[in-house]
Design an enzyme around this catalytic site. Structure first.
Site, short mmCIF file in Angstrom:
data_model
loop_
_atom_site.label_atom_id
_atom_site.label_comp_id
_atom_site.label_asym_id
_atom_site.label_seq_id
_atom_site.Cartn_x
_atom_site.Cartn_y
_atom_site.Cartn_z
N ASP A 478 3.66 8.51 -4.69
CA ASP A 478 2.92 7.63 -3.77
C ASP A 478 1.91 8.43 -2.95
O ASP A 478 1.98 9.67 -2.87
CB ASP A 478 3.95 6.95 -2.84
CG ASP A 478 3.47 5.64 -2.26
OD1 ASP A 478 2.27 5.33 -2.39
OD2 ASP A 478 4.29 4.93 -1.65
N ASP A 548 0.91 -3.68 -3.66
CA ASP A 548 2.11 -4.00 -2.87
C ASP A 548 2.32 -5.50 -2.81
O ASP A 548 3.39 -5.96 -2.39
CB ASP A 548 1.96 -3.45 -1.45
CG ASP A 548 2.33 -1.97 -1.38
OD1 ASP A 548 2.93 -1.47 -2.34
OD2 ASP A 548 2.01 -1.33 -0.36
C1 DGJ Z 1 3.71 2.11 -0.54
C2 DGJ Z 1 4.13 1.64 -1.89
O1 DGJ Z 1 3.11 0.92 -2.49
C3 DGJ Z 1 5.39 0.82 -1.76
O2 DGJ Z 1 5.76 0.32 -3.01
C4 DGJ Z 1 6.47 1.68 -1.18
O3 DGJ Z 1 6.78 2.72 -2.08
C5 DGJ Z 1 6.03 2.24 0.15
N1 DGJ Z 1 4.77 2.90 0.05
C6 DGJ Z 1 7.06 3.20 0.69
O4 DGJ Z 1 6.64 3.84 1.81
#
Ligand code: DGJ
Length: 732
Positions: A478, A548
């Site tokens: 991430d 997300d």
């Molecule tokens: C952003 C990601 O897109 C989410 O799926 C998740 O992993 C969060 N970060 C966690 O902090």
């Protein structure tokens, strides 16, 4: 050989599958761009110059264009002579001037395609698959050497372009702009398509007519961004999904980029693409080289749909790498929206158990497993398991998950550091910063300066140590904030504007090292959802978290836009809980799954909180996806009804041999007393008959495509219907 050289006319004719790309060295040594489009038979194409130049064709080849470069379509235009349009290159010479005068010096044509040092790029597995032309241009006065690289693919309607700059002088040069490609198009009246949005609304399809002046998109955020994607398409105004010419340009780069289409005084359209010149400057010492990233240029004569399918084929097979490239991706359950930071080993195991009972194959432990991370305000950089939440460690948890028959995956955010972390306390100068300036925190975190080798070594060691500590089969990498205060404590003042690009090179190096060391692990990139979903990332990690936002109404648009360039096997797509955490929209489980089944399918909700009926449904969905997974992830995508133009969304996946298809339709907003919806399909064999699974209906492929499939009445918003079609009679 897909690249022919005609010495008499000094013409290079690059032939990829169905496509020609033609350039010519003029008597002056300038290099003109003559053509990019459907394949041409002849190599003798000098006459194409007269499309741009009003002189008598006999005089055109002798013209030196002094004082009139503005009319010449050029392969790699510079500034300071008489082309006043945006250039591809800008240099500050050692004498302070910025004039660049590039003339042909030599060329070499080689079988195959070279790798680009330190950068992602399409590749070949056999030298027969492509030829590469390296065209060397030189500015005789300054010793600047520009090496233009073009690879023509035997099996793809694509030309890959990149540029390498070499300083052959005795003095330092400053590169202010090194774009990867420039293409001049003669035909008048283009539409431009771009993919734009924001967090939770990434890569929305946007189409507009190009008029005189410039259209440009860019990122200045250090990552390719949620806001704009490094992609442009040029379409004729009447080009549709299935008909008409379409050109696509996709940059294999994950940092600040610029993509621009400019219509000039003579209605020539110039398309430029590359590293964003804004806040970029690179000091090139004598003898040093600079490699710009690759642009993949694809042509389709059969609309935007065929353009996308060409990108999918190329990116699936010759951009993505590694063991998972050709493998169906595991169905996963991720705990992020189920628990956020609030979990312990038992809670995780209970979700995983429910997943295992449903047939899910992989459990992914998201953010919050390390340091003392109970909120997003600490511990990034301290990649040591939180002994309060997981007292028996990661290995124990991973083995518990494995005993359920599932693989175990783990989240990291390797490029970041929390001010509240052991790492930051030990190395406060390891983050991007400018001395004596405030360090902007976003999501309570700072960005590590991965342009520094010692920082990269630390990060790679820390991540690898964890990966070695437990049976980890999947990693989500991430990256949750843009870059600010782009400065490095390790670079001198005159190199501070190199940092954005050096950051990206640092990320690529780390990803290369980690993925090479763990070839058995499946890697998924992520950036606050889809903030770095680009061709550069796909080279290192074959799949990416698309957004997300898992609300199916939003995902229809996000996945439609993303599918312009990227194949389903690269798009993470999960079923969320309802109401959705981003939009609060309530949607049927069936529709959430129908949309998520068009990618790398998974779930991201607390499976233990579902009732018996929902659990049974999920079990059926998982079983269903296993049946269609190969078709979805490796079949041909046909977009059928756009959620950007209608209150519906539909697409289908068709097997290469046309033996089966999976069709997905969503009615976004229910219309009272509506007419019957008819959905014309695409990509089937018109001469074959298809049976519709679960019914005794059989239709001709021709009927399904030309007359369409009647959609049964769906009442309520966000209702969906899927069909599986099987060919029942052989093609005649
Ligand atoms: C952003 C990601 O897109 C989410 O799926 C998740 O992993 C969060 N970060 C966690 O902090």
């Amino acid at each position: 050989m897909p690249i022919a050289y005609l010495p008499a006319e000094r013409i290079f004719h690059l032939r990829s599958r169905d496509v020609s790309y033609v350039l010519k060295v003029l008597s002056s040594g300038l290099v003109a761009h003559l053509y990019f489009g459907p394949r041409l038979r002849s190599d003798s194409l000098t006459s194409l110059l007269s499309h741009f130049d009003k002189r008598h064709p006999a005089d055109v080849n002798q013209a030196d264009y002094a004082g009139e470069l503005d009319i010449l379509p050029q392969e790699y235009p510079s500034f300071g002579l008489s082309d006043f349009r945006s250039p591809a290159i800008e240099v500050r010479n050692s004498d302070g001037s910025s004039l660049v005068d590039l003339r042909y010096a030599t060329h070499v044509i080689t079988p195959g395609k070279p790798r680009l040092s330190g950068l992602p790029a399409t590749y070949v597995e056999d030298t027969e698959e492509a030829d590469t032309l390296e065209l060397v241009l030189v500015d005789a006065l300054t010793g600047l050497e520009v090496r233009l690289l073009y690879s023509a693919f035997r099996d793809h309607p694509a030309i890959a372009r990149s540029v390498r700059i070499v300083n052959r002088s005795n003095a330092a040069l400053r590169l202010e702009r090194v774009l990867s490609s420039s293409l001049d198009f003669k035909l008048v009246g283009w539409d431009v398509v771009s993919l734009s949005g924001t967090w939770a609304r990434e890569r929305h399809y946007q189409r507009q007519n190009l008029a005189s002046g410039s259209f440009s998109i860019e990122s200045t955020r250090g990552a390719s961004s949620h806001q704009q994607s490094p992609f442009l398409a040029l379409l004729r105004p009447d080009t549709s999904e299935e008909h008409g010419p379409a050109y696509g340009f996709s940059l294999a780069y994950s940092g600040n980029f610029l993509a621009q289409a400019t219509v000039d005084q003579f209605r020539t359209t110039r398309v430029l693409m590359g590293i964003n010149p804004f806040d970029f400057s690179w000091l090139l010492e004598p003898g040093e080289q600079f490699q710009a990233p690759e642009v993949i240029c694809v042509y389709s004569r059969d609309g935007l749909g065929a353009l996308s399918r060409s990108f999918h084929d190329l990116y699936r097979s010759r951009l993505a790498r590694g063991r998972y490239r050709d493998v169906e991706r595991p169905i996963l359950v991720n705990n992020w929206e189920a628990t956020y930071f609030d979990f312990d080993a038992d809670k995780i195991e209970s979700i995983a158990r429910a997943g295992a009972e449903a047939g899910i194959e992989l459990f992914v432990l998201d953010d919050g497993w390390f340091g003392k991370r109970d909120r997003d305000n600490s511990s990034l950089g301290d990649w040591v398991v939180d002994s309060k939440k997981l007292p028996r460690g990661l290995r124990d948890l991973a083995e518990r998950i494995n005993r359920l028959g599932m693989k175990f995956g783990l989240w990291f955010e390797p490029e970041m550091v929390s001010p509240d972390s052991e790492l930051y306390r030990a190395h406060p100068d390891w983050c991007l910063h400018v001395p004596n300036r405030h360090r902007t925190e976003m999501r309570n975190q700072l960005v590590l300066d991965v342009s520094r080798p010692e920082v990269r070594n630390h990060v790679v060691d820390a991540v690898c140590r964890v990966l070695e500590s437990a049976p980890i089969a999947y990693v989500k990498w991430d990256m949750n904030r843009p870059l600010t205060e782009m400065g490095s404590a390790a670079l001198p003042a005159e190199r501070q504007r190199e940092i954005a690009h050096r950051y990206v090179l640092g990320v690529y190096e780390m990803m290369e090292r980690v993925t090479a060391r763990f070839p058995e692990i499946l890697f998924e990139s992520c950036s606050g959802g889809g903030g770095r979903f680009d061709a550069g990332m796909i080279y290192y990690m074959p799949q990416a978290w698309t957004s997300d936002d898992m609300d199916p109404a939003e995902r229809l648009k996000i996945q439609w836009g993303t599918s312009l360039v990227f194949p389903a096997c690269s798009m993470g797509a999960h079923v969320c809980s309802s109401p959705n955490h981003t939009t609060a929209r309530i949607t049927p489980l069936e529709t959430r799954a129908a949309v998520a089944m068009s990618g790398v399918f998974g779930y991201e909700l607390d499976l233990t909180k579902l009732d018996v009926e929902e659990r049974t449904t999920i079990k059926q969905q998982v079983a269903r996806f296993k049946e269609i997974r190969r078709l979805v992830q490796f079949g041909d995508l046909y977009r059928l009804r756009s959620p950007f133009q209608t209150e519906e969304g539909a697409w289908s996946f068709v097997a290469r041999d046309k033996s089966e298809a999976f069709v997905m339709y969503v009615s976004i907003r229910c219309e009272p007393n509506p007419p019957v919806t008819v959905l014309p399909l695409a990509g089937l064999d018109p001469a074959a008959d298809y049976a519709i699974e679960g019914t005794d209906q059989r239709f001709g492929g021709d009927q399904l495509m030309y007359a369409g499939l009647a959609v049964p009445r769906l009442t309520g918003d966000l209702r969906s219907k899927t069909w599986r079609l099987r060919r029942v009679s052989p093609a005649r």
